[in-house]
Design an enzyme around this catalytic site. Structure first.
Site, mmCIF file in Angstrom:
data_model
loop_
_atom_site.group_PDB
_atom_site.id
_atom_site.type_symbol
_atom_site.label_atom_id
_atom_site.label_comp_id
_atom_site.label_asym_id
_atom_site.label_seq_id
_atom_site.Cartn_x
_atom_site.Cartn_y
_atom_site.Cartn_z
ATOM 1 N N ARG A 25 5.819 -1.351 -8.951
ATOM 2 C CA ARG A 25 5.654 -0.508 -7.768
ATOM 3 C C ARG A 25 6.041 0.949 -8.035
ATOM 4 O O ARG A 25 6.570 1.621 -7.147
ATOM 5 C CB ARG A 25 6.472 -1.051 -6.588
ATOM 6 C CG ARG A 25 5.976 -2.382 -6.044
ATOM 7 C CD ARG A 25 4.757 -2.188 -5.168
ATOM 8 N NE ARG A 25 4.216 -3.455 -4.723
ATOM 9 C CZ ARG A 25 4.297 -3.904 -3.481
ATOM 10 N NH1 ARG A 25 4.905 -3.203 -2.562
ATOM 11 N NH2 ARG A 25 3.751 -5.046 -3.169
ATOM 12 N N ARG A 29 5.576 4.184 -1.693
ATOM 13 C CA ARG A 29 6.089 5.000 -0.595
ATOM 14 C C ARG A 29 7.354 5.777 -0.884
ATOM 15 O O ARG A 29 7.703 6.671 -0.122
ATOM 16 C CB ARG A 29 6.335 4.115 0.633
ATOM 17 C CG ARG A 29 5.078 3.795 1.385
ATOM 18 C CD ARG A 29 5.420 3.073 2.670
ATOM 19 N NE ARG A 29 4.212 2.752 3.397
ATOM 20 C CZ ARG A 29 3.701 3.547 4.339
ATOM 21 N NH1 ARG A 29 4.299 4.671 4.664
ATOM 22 N NH2 ARG A 29 2.594 3.192 4.953
ATOM 23 N N ARG A 38 -1.227 8.655 1.779
ATOM 24 C CA ARG A 38 -1.309 7.620 2.812
ATOM 25 C C ARG A 38 -1.347 8.178 4.226
ATOM 26 O O ARG A 38 -1.709 7.460 5.162
ATOM 27 C CB ARG A 38 -0.158 6.624 2.628
ATOM 28 C CG ARG A 38 -0.375 5.672 1.470
ATOM 29 C CD ARG A 38 -1.378 4.558 1.816
ATOM 30 N NE ARG A 38 -0.711 3.524 2.601
ATOM 31 C CZ ARG A 38 -0.824 3.342 3.887
ATOM 32 N NH1 ARG A 38 -1.617 4.110 4.593
ATOM 33 N NH2 ARG A 38 -0.173 2.392 4.513
ATOM 34 N N ASP A 74 -3.984 -4.186 -5.277
ATOM 35 C CA ASP A 74 -3.099 -5.184 -4.684
ATOM 36 C C ASP A 74 -3.564 -6.562 -5.122
ATOM 37 O O ASP A 74 -4.740 -6.747 -5.457
ATOM 38 C CB ASP A 74 -3.111 -5.082 -3.147
ATOM 39 C CG ASP A 74 -1.922 -5.817 -2.548
ATOM 40 O OD1 ASP A 74 -0.818 -5.248 -2.524
ATOM 41 O OD2 ASP A 74 -2.089 -6.992 -2.171
ATOM 42 N N TYR A 157 -0.166 -16.330 0.847
ATOM 43 C CA TYR A 157 -0.723 -15.427 1.872
ATOM 44 C C TYR A 157 -1.966 -16.040 2.516
ATOM 45 O O TYR A 157 -2.173 -15.953 3.729
ATOM 46 C CB TYR A 157 -1.068 -14.063 1.251
ATOM 47 C CG TYR A 157 0.174 -13.334 0.778
ATOM 48 C CD1 TYR A 157 0.963 -12.616 1.666
ATOM 49 C CD2 TYR A 157 0.578 -13.387 -0.546
ATOM 50 C CE1 TYR A 157 2.115 -11.971 1.255
ATOM 51 C CE2 TYR A 157 1.728 -12.747 -0.976
ATOM 52 C CZ TYR A 157 2.490 -12.038 -0.071
ATOM 53 O OH TYR A 157 3.638 -11.418 -0.486
HETATM 54 O O1 1CP Z 1 3.186 -1.753 -9.075
HETATM 55 C C1 1CP Z 1 2.405 -0.837 -8.762
HETATM 56 O O2 1CP Z 1 2.755 0.352 -8.705
HETATM 57 C C2 1CP Z 1 0.939 -1.174 -8.539
HETATM 58 C C3 1CP Z 1 0.565 -1.449 -7.220
HETATM 59 C C4 1CP Z 1 0.802 -2.790 -6.537
HETATM 60 C C5 1CP Z 1 1.005 -4.080 -7.039
HETATM 61 C C6 1CP Z 1 1.172 -4.506 -8.481
HETATM 62 C C7 1CP Z 1 0.761 -2.904 -5.137
HETATM 63 C C8 1CP Z 1 0.572 -1.790 -4.212
HETATM 64 N N1 1CP Z 1 0.854 -4.235 -4.796
HETATM 65 C C9 1CP Z 1 1.034 -4.962 -5.935
HETATM 66 C C10 1CP Z 1 1.156 -6.418 -6.031
HETATM 67 C C11 1CP Z 1 1.582 -7.183 -4.845
HETATM 68 N N2 1CP Z 1 1.095 -7.122 -3.557
HETATM 69 C C12 1CP Z 1 2.514 -8.234 -4.890
HETATM 70 C C13 1CP Z 1 3.209 -8.677 -6.143
HETATM 71 C C14 1CP Z 1 4.312 -7.764 -6.535
HETATM 72 C C15 1CP Z 1 5.553 -7.874 -5.697
HETATM 73 O O3 1CP Z 1 6.115 -8.973 -5.607
HETATM 74 O O4 1CP Z 1 5.973 -6.836 -5.161
HETATM 75 C C16 1CP Z 1 2.639 -8.775 -3.613
HETATM 76 C C17 1CP Z 1 3.545 -9.903 -3.185
HETATM 77 C C18 1CP Z 1 1.718 -8.073 -2.756
HETATM 78 C C19 1CP Z 1 1.433 -8.327 -1.320
HETATM 79 C C20 1CP Z 1 1.672 -7.138 -0.489
HETATM 80 N N3 1CP Z 1 0.993 -5.964 -0.621
HETATM 81 C C21 1CP Z 1 2.611 -6.963 0.545
HETATM 82 C C22 1CP Z 1 3.494 -8.049 1.113
HETATM 83 C C23 1CP Z 1 4.802 -8.186 0.429
HETATM 84 C C24 1CP Z 1 5.568 -9.335 1.075
HETATM 85 O O5 1CP Z 1 6.790 -9.184 1.188
HETATM 86 O O6 1CP Z 1 4.977 -10.354 1.434
HETATM 87 C C25 1CP Z 1 2.512 -5.658 1.012
HETATM 88 C C26 1CP Z 1 3.326 -5.003 2.080
HETATM 89 C C27 1CP Z 1 1.492 -5.036 0.264
HETATM 90 C C28 1CP Z 1 0.993 -3.660 0.434
HETATM 91 C C29 1CP Z 1 1.161 -2.782 -0.730
HETATM 92 N N4 1CP Z 1 0.692 -3.046 -2.000
HETATM 93 C C30 1CP Z 1 0.964 -1.974 -2.812
HETATM 94 C C31 1CP Z 1 1.640 -0.987 -2.019
HETATM 95 C C32 1CP Z 1 2.118 0.340 -2.514
HETATM 96 C C33 1CP Z 1 1.738 -1.504 -0.722
HETATM 97 C C34 1CP Z 1 2.291 -0.796 0.467
HETATM 98 C C35 1CP Z 1 1.162 -0.207 1.203
HETATM 99 C C36 1CP Z 1 1.500 1.067 1.897
HETATM 100 O O7 1CP Z 1 2.039 0.989 3.008
HETATM 101 O O8 1CP Z 1 1.188 2.150 1.364
#
Ligand code: 1CP
Length: 348
Positions: A25, A29, A38, A74, A157
């Site tokens: 990540r 944000r 965003r 994502d 999910y």
């Molecule tokens: O790592 C990076 O910088 C690359 C971007 C990336 C990756 C690898 C994002 C951007 N998401 C992911 C993978 C991802 N998405 C995972 C696996 C990694 C982890 O465990 O953190 C998971 C579980 C998700 C699902 C997801 N996407 C959620 C839910 C999390 C939960 O607690 O259930 C959410 C909120 C997102 C949105 C998301 N994905 C990525 C970002 C930066 C965001 C936030 C969106 C925003 O508000 O800008």
């Protein structure tokens, strides 16, 4: 892109000039530059724009000097292509990111059978174009990591309809095991075609995010997860790029994880990194600073990071990272200080 970059060398357990560092990540944000993007576009809109993908993927490389970029996307972006209606809710003010919502979750065998396997060149062209745009932006400075979600994590999910725990999915394992296997089979096929196409488009390494796998006991891991993960690892191996496996809460199964066929295993902060390296000598290890530490005083983060570097030991095959993703609210200067400290670290 030199094929001997320190990140790729460490994945292959070869000696490096200094420890490679990137953070899960690393685009998100906590960065003012990301928040500015965003303010203009929604999350899925961002994920579907090759130009914006390249911009937000490259920003942390420019800002912090990480040794690898990770595709901005994502683990759920392919869900519309497989037949599921995905949206992301707006984050609550002050509470961070909005979560995913699926309005037609998968509950029955018929729901599973209706799912399609995506055709990335058609359904996810924006991801592949994004990879090409990132590579132009990186201009060979650092390697690019592509990624997919692991079948169990994506299934959580898909079955729950969002970030709502695991009870429905785990109940499916026992009440309707054939439906669960059929779901994992579809999600495995979807993961394989996506990662193969990302690599064909130019990704230099592939990470599987199986974040919530620590929910399962050993018996269920052996039945419902490991056979599918082995196939994903085999598919990446055939392409010749290094593969990284990431999960949390899995240190009790580390020896088994190390035998799945991935080149690198990413561990969370719940296991000392020296213990992880001792128990999994046949793979590279990535991790494992507790991301919460980065919220606190800068020096506390630097001290903890250096402790991780020392504990990882001098043997080749270690990549500095966090135990899970960077948290919203992390001061960017803490990230910079840790990257610089890891780069300055030497075994002497
Ligand atoms: O790592 C990076 O910088 C690359 C971007 C990336 C990756 C690898 C994002 C951007 N998401 C992911 C993978 C991802 N998405 C995972 C696996 C990694 C982890 O465990 O953190 C998971 C579980 C998700 C699902 C997801 N996407 C959620 C839910 C999390 C939960 O607690 O259930 C959410 C909120 C997102 C949105 C998301 N994905 C990525 C970002 C930066 C965001 C936030 C969106 C925003 O508000 O800008």
């Amino acid at each position: 892109m030199p094929t001997t970059h320190r990140f790729l060398e460490a994945c292959r357990r070869r000696p490096v000039d200094r420890l490679p560092v990137w953070m899960m990540r690393q685009a998100g944000r906590y960065q003012p530059s990301y928040r500015a993007v965003r303010q203009q576009v929604g999350f899925l809109e961002l994920c579907r724009s090759p130009e914006l993908i390249a911009q937000v993927t490259c920003a942390p490389i420019d800002e912090f000097g990480f040794d690898a970029a990770i595709l901005f996307s994502d683990i759920l972006v392919h869900l519309p292509a497989i037949g599921l209606d995905l949206t992301f809710e707006k984050g609550e003010k002050g509470k961070g990111d909005g979560g995913p919502r699926i309005s037609n979750p998968v509950r029955t065998r018929a729901d599973v059978d209706a799912l399609k396997v995506p055709v990335p060149s058609r359904d996810l062209k924006y991801v592949l174009d994004g990879i090409r745009a990132i590579k132009a932006g990186l201009a060979g400075r650092v390697p690019l990591i592509g990624f997919v979600g692991g079948p169990f994590t994506v299934a959580s999910y898909v079955v729950e309809g969002g970030s709502q725990g695991f009870n429905r999915l785990k109940t499916m394992l026992y009440a309707a095991p054939e439906a669960a296997h059929a779901l994992f089979e579809k999600l495995t096929q979807a993961a394989i075609v996506q990662i193969e196409e990302q690599i064909a488009a130019g990704a230099h390494a592939a990470q599987v995010f199986e974040s919530w796998l620590g929910e399962l006991d050993r018996e269920d891991l052996e039945r419902f997860s490991f056979p599918y993960l082995t196939r994903i690892a085999e598919a990446v191996k055939k392409t010749g790029v290094p593969s990284i496996f990431f999960a949390t809460g899995m240190s009790g199964h580390l020896e088994r994880l190390a035998g799945l066929g991935f080149d690198v295993v990413s561990v969370d902060w719940r296991i000392p990194i020296d213990e992880a390296r001792r128990r999994a000598p046949g793979v590279a290890i990535q991790g494992n600073l507790d991301s919460t530490v980065l919220l606190g005083p800068t020096q506390a983060g630097v001290d903890k990071a250096l402790g991780v570097c020392r504990a990882a030991g001098p043997a080749p095959g270690y990549i500095f990272n966090l135990g899970h993703g960077i948290q919203v609210g992390t001061p960017p200067e803490n990230v910079k200080a840790v990257v610089d400290a890891v780069h300055a670290f030497r075994w002497k």
